[in-house]
Design a protein around this motif. Structure first.
Motif, PDB file in Angstrom:
ATOM      1  N   ALA A 292       0.846  -1.206   0.000  1.00 51.38           N
ATOM      2  CA  ALA A 292       0.000   0.000   0.000  1.00 51.38           C
ATOM      3  C   ALA A 292       0.879   1.254   0.000  1.00 51.38           C
ATOM      4  CB  ALA A 292      -0.911  -0.010   1.216  1.00 51.38           C
ATOM      5  N   LYS A 293       1.954   1.193   0.768  1.00 47.64           N
ATOM      6  CA  LYS A 293       2.859   2.345   0.833  1.00 47.64           C
ATOM      7  C   LYS A 293       3.500   2.612  -0.530  1.00 47.64           C
ATOM      8  CE  LYS A 293       7.187   2.590   1.398  1.00 47.64           C
ATOM      9  NZ  LYS A 293       8.600   2.705   1.716  1.00 47.64           N
ATOM     10  N   GLN A 294       3.899   1.519  -1.188  1.00 44.69           N
ATOM     11  CA  GLN A 294       4.506   1.680  -2.512  1.00 44.69           C
ATOM     12  C   GLN A 294       3.532   2.325  -3.495  1.00 44.69           C
ATOM     13  OE1 GLN A 294       7.465   1.524  -3.240  1.00 44.69           O
ATOM     14  NE2 GLN A 294       8.404   0.303  -1.660  1.00 44.69           N
ATOM     15  N   GLN A 295       2.292   1.866  -3.433  1.00 45.73           N
ATOM     16  CA  GLN A 295       1.267   2.445  -4.324  1.00 45.73           C
ATOM     17  C   GLN A 295       1.081   3.923  -4.030  1.00 45.73           C
ATOM     18  OE1 GLN A 295      -2.495   0.493  -4.199  1.00 45.73           O
ATOM     19  NE2 GLN A 295      -1.694  -1.406  -5.012  1.00 45.73           N
ATOM     20  N   LEU A 296       1.033   4.228  -2.743  1.00 46.76           N
ATOM     21  CA  LEU A 296       0.820   5.607  -2.312  1.00 46.76           C
ATOM     22  C   LEU A 296       1.966   6.499  -2.794  1.00 46.76           C
ATOM     23  CD1 LEU A 296      -0.974   7.451  -0.621  1.00 46.76           C
ATOM     24  CD2 LEU A 296       0.402   6.881   1.361  1.00 46.76           C
ATOM     25  N   ASN A 297       3.179   6.041  -2.602  1.00 42.38           N
ATOM     26  CA  ASN A 297       4.329   6.846  -3.020  1.00 42.38           C
ATOM     27  C   ASN A 297       4.349   7.068  -4.529  1.00 42.38           C
ATOM     28  OD1 ASN A 297       5.330   7.392  -0.575  1.00 42.38           O
ATOM     29  ND2 ASN A 297       7.029   5.938  -0.626  1.00 42.38           N
ATOM     30  N   THR A 298       3.994   6.047  -5.271  1.00 40.94           N
ATOM     31  CA  THR A 298       3.941   6.201  -6.727  1.00 40.94           C
ATOM     32  C   THR A 298       2.928   7.277  -7.094  1.00 40.94           C
ATOM     33  OG1 THR A 298       4.178   3.815  -6.721  1.00 40.94           O
ATOM     34  CG2 THR A 298       3.899   4.845  -8.852  1.00 40.94           C
ATOM     35  N   LEU A 299       1.803   7.264  -6.381  1.00 37.44           N
ATOM     36  CA  LEU A 299       0.772   8.266  -6.641  1.00 37.44           C
ATOM     37  C   LEU A 299       1.265   9.667  -6.286  1.00 37.44           C
ATOM     38  CD1 LEU A 299      -2.740   7.123  -5.439  1.00 37.44           C
ATOM     39  CD2 LEU A 299      -2.085   8.016  -7.656  1.00 37.44           C
ATOM     40  N   LEU A 300       1.987   9.756  -5.192  1.00 36.07           N
ATOM     41  CA  LEU A 300       2.413  11.075  -4.702  1.00 36.07           C
ATOM     42  C   LEU A 300       3.466  11.710  -5.596  1.00 36.07           C
ATOM     43  CD1 LEU A 300       2.657  10.422  -0.878  1.00 36.07           C
ATOM     44  CD2 LEU A 300       0.895  11.677  -2.088  1.00 36.07           C
ATOM     45  N   LEU A 301       4.193  10.884  -6.321  1.00 33.97           N
ATOM     46  CA  LEU A 301       5.291  11.425  -7.120  1.00 33.97           C
ATOM     47  C   LEU A 301       4.855  11.968  -8.479  1.00 33.97           C
ATOM     48  CD1 LEU A 301       8.157   8.928  -6.331  1.00 33.97           C
ATOM     49  CD2 LEU A 301       7.892  11.267  -5.563  1.00 33.97           C
ATOM     50  N   VAL A 302       3.591  11.788  -8.778  1.00 40.48           N
ATOM     51  CA  VAL A 302       3.098  12.229 -10.082  1.00 40.48           C
ATOM     52  C   VAL A 302       3.074  13.757 -10.166  1.00 40.48           C
ATOM     53  CG1 VAL A 302       1.022  12.266 -11.507  1.00 40.48           C
ATOM     54  CG2 VAL A 302       1.704  10.178 -10.352  1.00 40.48           C
ATOM     55  N   LYS A 303       3.461  14.302 -11.330  1.00 31.59           N
ATOM     56  CA  LYS A 303       3.301  15.752 -11.508  1.00 31.59           C
ATOM     57  C   LYS A 303       2.840  16.087 -12.926  1.00 31.59           C
ATOM     58  CE  LYS A 303       8.253  15.899 -10.965  1.00 31.59           C
ATOM     59  NZ  LYS A 303       9.424  16.602 -10.552  1.00 31.59           N
ATOM     60  N   HIS A 304       2.491  17.364 -13.155  1.00 30.32           N
ATOM     61  CA  HIS A 304       1.999  17.859 -14.449  1.00 30.32           C
ATOM     62  C   HIS A 304       0.764  17.079 -14.920  1.00 30.32           C
ATOM     63  CE1 HIS A 304       5.530  20.286 -15.020  1.00 30.32           C
ATOM     64  NE2 HIS A 304       6.324  19.246 -14.970  1.00 30.32           N
ATOM     65  N   VAL A 305      -0.157  16.784 -14.045  1.00 29.18           N
ATOM     66  CA  VAL A 305      -1.328  15.999 -14.450  1.00 29.18           C
ATOM     67  C   VAL A 305      -2.453  16.944 -14.860  1.00 29.18           C
ATOM     68  CG1 VAL A 305      -3.059  14.387 -13.620  1.00 29.18           C
ATOM     69  CG2 VAL A 305      -0.702  14.112 -12.945  1.00 29.18           C
ATOM     70  N   ARG A 306      -3.182  16.558 -15.898  1.00 30.65           N
ATOM     71  CA  ARG A 306      -4.318  17.373 -16.305  1.00 30.65           C
ATOM     72  C   ARG A 306      -5.496  17.085 -15.375  1.00 30.65           C
ATOM     73  NH1 ARG A 306      -4.010  16.874 -22.643  1.00 30.65           N
ATOM     74  NH2 ARG A 306      -2.108  18.059 -22.947  1.00 30.65           N
ATOM     75  N   ALA A 307      -6.443  18.017 -15.377  1.00 26.23           N
ATOM     76  CA  ALA A 307      -7.566  17.930 -14.425  1.00 26.23           C
ATOM     77  C   ALA A 307      -8.311  16.603 -14.535  1.00 26.23           C
ATOM     78  CB  ALA A 307      -8.506  19.099 -14.663  1.00 26.23           C
ATOM     79  N   LYS A 308      -8.499  16.136 -15.798  1.00 27.44           N
ATOM     80  CA  LYS A 308      -9.289  14.915 -16.010  1.00 27.44           C
ATOM     81  C   LYS A 308      -8.588  13.707 -15.360  1.00 27.44           C
ATOM     82  CE  LYS A 308     -10.882  12.842 -20.049  1.00 27.44           C
ATOM     83  NZ  LYS A 308     -10.751  12.884 -21.503  1.00 27.44           N
ATOM     84  N   HIS A 309      -7.292  13.626 -15.577  1.00 22.29           N
ATOM     85  CA  HIS A 309      -6.548  12.507 -15.006  1.00 22.29           C
ATOM     86  C   HIS A 309      -6.469  12.611 -13.490  1.00 22.29           C
ATOM     87  CE1 HIS A 309      -4.948  12.022 -19.161  1.00 22.29           C
ATOM     88  NE2 HIS A 309      -5.208  10.769 -18.826  1.00 22.29           N
ATOM     89  N   ALA A 310      -6.387  13.860 -13.020  1.00 22.49           N
ATOM     90  CA  ALA A 310      -6.279  14.071 -11.576  1.00 22.49           C
ATOM     91  C   ALA A 310      -7.497  13.482 -10.872  1.00 22.49           C
ATOM     92  CB  ALA A 310      -6.143  15.548 -11.279  1.00 22.49           C
ATOM     93  N   LYS A 311      -8.659  13.611 -11.501  1.00 23.72           N
ATOM     94  CA  LYS A 311      -9.887  13.077 -10.893  1.00 23.72           C
ATOM     95  C   LYS A 311      -9.787  11.566 -10.699  1.00 23.72           C
ATOM     96  CE  LYS A 311     -13.422  16.382 -11.976  1.00 23.72           C
ATOM     97  NZ  LYS A 311     -14.296  16.822 -13.054  1.00 23.72           N
ATOM     98  N   LYS A 312      -9.299  10.896 -11.732  1.00 16.31           N
ATOM     99  CA  LYS A 312      -9.147   9.432 -11.652  1.00 16.31           C
ATOM    100  C   LYS A 312      -8.180   9.056 -10.533  1.00 16.31           C
ATOM    101  CE  LYS A 312      -9.918   8.212 -16.441  1.00 16.31           C
ATOM    102  NZ  LYS A 312      -9.161   7.956 -17.664  1.00 16.31           N
ATOM    103  N   LYS A 313      -7.108   9.815 -10.485  1.00 16.58           N
ATOM    104  CA  LYS A 313      -6.094   9.513  -9.469  1.00 16.58           C
ATOM    105  C   LYS A 313      -6.624   9.786  -8.066  1.00 16.58           C
ATOM    106  CE  LYS A 313      -1.960   9.938 -12.218  1.00 16.58           C
ATOM    107  NZ  LYS A 313      -1.785   8.489 -12.265  1.00 16.58           N
TER     108      LYS A 313
END
Ligand SMILES: [Zn+2]
Length: 396
Positions: A292-313
């Motif tokens: 779960a921690k690994q998944q969370l960290n992968t999510l946290l490292l994301v940048k430059h996301v468009r609004a539509k993708h941000a919703k999914k995330k």
């Protein structure tokens, strides 16, 4: 201005004689008589002249000494007296502004006072005094600037006696905006209430500190808070290590395992993955927490996301948080939940407080080079002169 006069670089002076010894001596005088500076009528008489001896810029490694005959005028019209003002030479100084600037720039660039006192033939106290003078000038040139649109806020240690200070950084221009003593609301109140253009600030990047959050909400009404990626990931890792300690105190102390557990999944080789897998199989709760921690960290490292993708995330993130809430990592889930909005904003932007942390290193070096500062105001001047200023001091 003739060729010889222009070498001096001082307007309105006429070179009369040059003597090139080990020191270059130049005799000069004003080109023409001035009109009265008070009533602007022309008939003035020269009442007296006095000689000024000034150090001027060095030429070809030789010191230049300027001898100027300065007239003192008497206006026949308004009966007032005045001295001939010369551009680049201030009253009572024994060096021209160019020379002082030259010394400042050399000292600022790292030439020691001792060395400068040899090359420029001035005392080390003079170097220090001129240095302070120009630092103040730099900071005063900064005083008119407006509040930055993207602000980074963080704390750093100042001294054992006075404690912590808050750094405000202009993240768009990569400059320190200001440093203020204290890190709590009461100690920053006076500064923040006076701060001009607070309402212009659009984004504030900060770590997950509740005090700073309240300060930003109160004093920067139009600003949106963005959390700092580095601090969020660190918080997650910190919580995870604590949970590991609870699950298996012996394994937590194993340095090899620690290194494997801390690393991002994609940084592990196949062999390391297998080794880690073998260890985790013994502790099912830890295993699920780890993934779960690994998944969370992968999510946290994301940048430059468009609004539509941000919703999914966001859906993914909320699922993960609720998963954490059911597990021993309840406090982590609570913290993440309360900072959900700033964390989500982090995806849309690439700005982080990395710049601020970099400035902290630089400030630490400055403090160390000065063997620590006792007076916070002096520290602030030095920091702003080095990290906040980006121009040229206007000559004169
Ligand atoms: Zn006059």
């Amino acid at each position: 201005m003739s060729c010889t006069d222009s070498i001096l670089g001082i307007e309105g002076l006429e070179v009369q004689r040059v003597d090139r010894g080990p020191i270059i001596h130049v005799w000069a005088k004003p080109k023409r008589r001035l009109d009265c500076i008070y009533c602007l009528q022309s008939p003035v008489r020269i009442k007296a002249t006095h000689d000024r001896t000034l150090k001027h810029t060095r030429q070809g490694n030789q010191l230049m000494v300027l001898h100027v005959r300065v007239p003192k005028y008497h206006c026949l019209n308004c009966d007032r007296y005045f001295r001939h003002p010369i551009q680049g030479i201030r009253p009572r100084h024994r060096a021209t502004e160019c020379f002082r600037l030259e010394v400042f720039e050399a000292h600022d660039g790292g030439v020691s006072q001792r060395k400068l006192s040899v090359t420029h033939q001035i005392g080390s106290a003079t170097v220090e005094r001129w240095y302070q003078y120009h630092v103040k000038k730099r900071v005063s040139e900064l005083s008119g600037r407006s509040c930055p649109l993207i602000l980074g806020i963080d704390e750093h240690f100042f001294s054992r006696k006075q404690g912590y200070a808050t750094t405000l950084v202009d993240l768009r221009n990569h400059k320190v905006f200001d440093v203020v003593l204290g890190r709590s609301e009461p100690s920053l109140r006076r500064y923040l209430t006076r701060l001009q253009g607070r309402e212009r600030v659009q984004f504030v990047v900060m770590d997950l500190s509740e005090t700073y959050r309240q300060i930003v909400q109160k004093y920067f009404p139009n600003a949106k808070i963005i959390s700092d990626r580095f601090h969020v990931v660190r918080l997650v890792n910190h919580h995870f290590l604590k949970l590991w300690q609870q699950q298996d105190p012996v394994g937590r102390k194993n340095r090899g395992l620690l290194s494997l557990m801390r690393r991002h999944r994609w940084r592990l080789s196949e062999e390391q993955k297998i080794n880690l897998g073998k260890y985790l199989d013994q502790y099912p709760i830890l295993r699920s927490l780890y993934f779960a921690k690994q998944q969370l960290n992968t999510l946290l490292l994301v940048k430059h996301v468009r609004a539509k993708h941000a919703k999914k995330k966001l859906i993914k993130l909320t699922q993960l948080i609720s998963q954490f809430a059911q597990s021993p990592a309840k406090t982590l889930a609570e913290t993440l939940q309360s900072w959900l909005e700033p964390i989500v904003r982090m995806w849309r932007f690439s700005k982080s407080n990395g710049i601020t942390e970099g400035f902290h290193t630089k400030m630490e070096m400055m403090s160390r080079r000065a063997f620590g500062f006792r007076n916070f105001e002096n520290y602030r001047l030095r920091v702003l002169a080095h990290c906040g200023w980006n121009g040229v001091i206007n000559r004169v």
